[in-house]
Design a protein around this motif. Sequence first.
Motif, mmCIF file in Angstrom:
data_model
loop_
_atom_site.group_PDB
_atom_site.id
_atom_site.type_symbol
_atom_site.label_atom_id
_atom_site.label_comp_id
_atom_site.label_asym_id
_atom_site.label_seq_id
_atom_site.Cartn_x
_atom_site.Cartn_y
_atom_site.Cartn_z
ATOM 1 N N LEU A 1 -7.078 6.202 6.121
ATOM 2 C CA LEU A 1 -8.232 5.289 6.026
ATOM 3 C C LEU A 1 -7.784 3.829 5.984
ATOM 4 N N LEU A 2 -6.708 3.562 5.242
ATOM 5 C CA LEU A 2 -6.203 2.181 5.174
ATOM 6 C C LEU A 2 -5.769 1.695 6.554
ATOM 7 N N PHE B 1 -9.285 1.506 8.781
ATOM 8 C CA PHE B 1 -10.321 0.526 8.447
ATOM 9 C C PHE B 1 -9.762 -0.813 7.968
ATOM 10 N N TYR B 2 -8.629 -0.766 7.281
ATOM 11 C CA TYR B 2 -8.057 -2.019 6.759
ATOM 12 C C TYR B 2 -7.228 -2.718 7.839
ATOM 13 N N GLN C 1 0.829 -1.211 0.000
ATOM 14 C CA GLN C 1 0.000 0.000 0.000
ATOM 15 C C GLN C 1 0.866 1.266 0.000
#
Lengths: 111, 161
Positions: free
Chosen positions: B114-115, B118-119, B23
Amino acid sequence: MNRSDKEIKDFFAEMRKADEQLQIPGFEGTEGRKSRSLSRYIIPYGIAASFLILFSLYLNRGGQDDQEDSKIEIVLYMKEKGSTESLITEEVSLDSWESSSDALIDDLGEW
Amino acid sequence: MNKSRLEHLLKEHHRDAFIWAGQCCNYDYEEAKEVLQQTYLKIFEKKAVYKERAAFKTWLFSVIRFTAIDHIKKKSTFESLDRLNIVVEEQIEADQVNYRKLLSHLPERQQQVLLLSFYHGMTLAEIAEITKLHIGTVRTHYERGKDSLRTLILKKRNEQI
């Protein structure tokens, strides 16, 4: 949890699910690293060592050549006006040495 | 921390670490492999030391992020920006569900926040530790990122109908 958060959580949950197909490379612990780092040091040292050996062989050979080349004959002879002049000639070896008066012998033979 | 405990923790987080490295490298997993190798090397050679101030995963993710930033910087001096963009486009095209494509519309900071949240299930405080940002800034990226992503999801959904 509000609605927008649920949508986002679902989005990332599906993304995670899609990523399950990802091929994860195996974990290389210290053992794997050791052999890798060992080879990382061995290869350049090996190359350097072979260069050193080749260089020393070259130097040795070069030294022998120098010895042969260093057989120098210095001849001094009188000029008419009484001054001297050095004449430096190189000889490969004693086997191929010729006397400076050899030419006279041959010339006398012809006379 | 002793070597075997460190190795055990790294092994435990290896999968998440690889995905996070990917990522950080615009989903280029070949680059991610290199980044992760460099990260592990830094850790084993004690160039990066875990001082147990934060959770191990938080610290590891932080090291990976900074290693990826350095790696991409070095790489971009040798490769033109065009080539890097082609790689990213190829990765996005290969992604059938287009989650990555949708996320790529957000600014990089918002994507990462956000990654991580939430991830990878991290708290805002942990994200602040990883990104070295103030927690207030992280919260702003988090809220704005959620709004933007929600809009994108709805837009995508409307296009499909």
